[in-house]
Scaffold this motif. Sequence first.
Motif, PDB file in Angstrom:
ATOM      1  N   PRO A  74       0.771  -1.229   0.014  1.00  0.00           N
ATOM      2  CA  PRO A  74      -0.211   0.019   0.035  1.00  0.00           C
ATOM      3  C   PRO A  74       0.985   1.342  -0.030  1.00  0.00           C
ATOM      4  N   PRO A 117      -2.229  -5.861   8.609  1.00  0.00           N
ATOM      5  CA  PRO A 117      -3.640  -6.252   7.831  1.00  0.00           C
ATOM      6  C   PRO A 117      -4.506  -4.982   8.188  1.00  0.00           C
ATOM      7  N   LEU A 118      -5.433  -4.863   7.385  1.00  0.00           N
ATOM      8  CA  LEU A 118      -6.370  -3.631   7.836  1.00  0.00           C
ATOM      9  C   LEU A 118      -7.238  -4.165   8.825  1.00  0.00           C
ATOM     10  N   GLU A 119      -8.024  -3.399   9.654  1.00  0.00           N
ATOM     11  CA  GLU A 119      -8.578  -3.548  10.614  1.00  0.00           C
ATOM     12  C   GLU A 119      -9.842  -4.565  10.001  1.00  0.00           C
ATOM     13  N   ASP A 163      -9.441  -7.655   9.198  1.00  0.00           N
ATOM     14  CA  ASP A 163      -8.606  -8.776   8.404  1.00  0.00           C
ATOM     15  C   ASP A 163      -7.859  -9.466   9.380  1.00  0.00           C
ATOM     16  N   SER A 171      -5.851  -8.515   3.220  1.00  0.00           N
ATOM     17  CA  SER A 171      -5.888  -7.136   3.126  1.00  0.00           C
ATOM     18  C   SER A 171      -5.350  -6.813   1.825  1.00  0.00           C
ATOM     19  N   TYR A 172      -4.056  -7.314   1.309  1.00  0.00           N
ATOM     20  CA  TYR A 172      -3.549  -6.857   0.156  1.00  0.00           C
ATOM     21  C   TYR A 172      -3.071  -7.973  -0.758  1.00  0.00           C
TER      22      TYR A 172
END
Length: 66
Positions: free
Chosen positions: A12, A42-44, A46, A52-53
């Motif tokens: 990101p 990770p994103l919140e 996940d 996430s990515y």
Amino acid sequence: MEPELTSVVRCPACGAETAAQMPVDACQFFWACPSCGERIRPLEGDCCVFCSYGSVVCPSKQVTQQ
């Protein structure tokens, strides 16, 4: 069906894409981009950086989605 174990992670921070092997016995909470060195999480909501990515979610999510 066996889970796919390779995912392409998109950083990101710099946008670099890197193919990575996913662990089958644990979620990977941190990942360091080989291009820029950014340590991503990770994103919140996940469980891991692949969810996430990544181009493919982690093996444990793949199994529960079947």
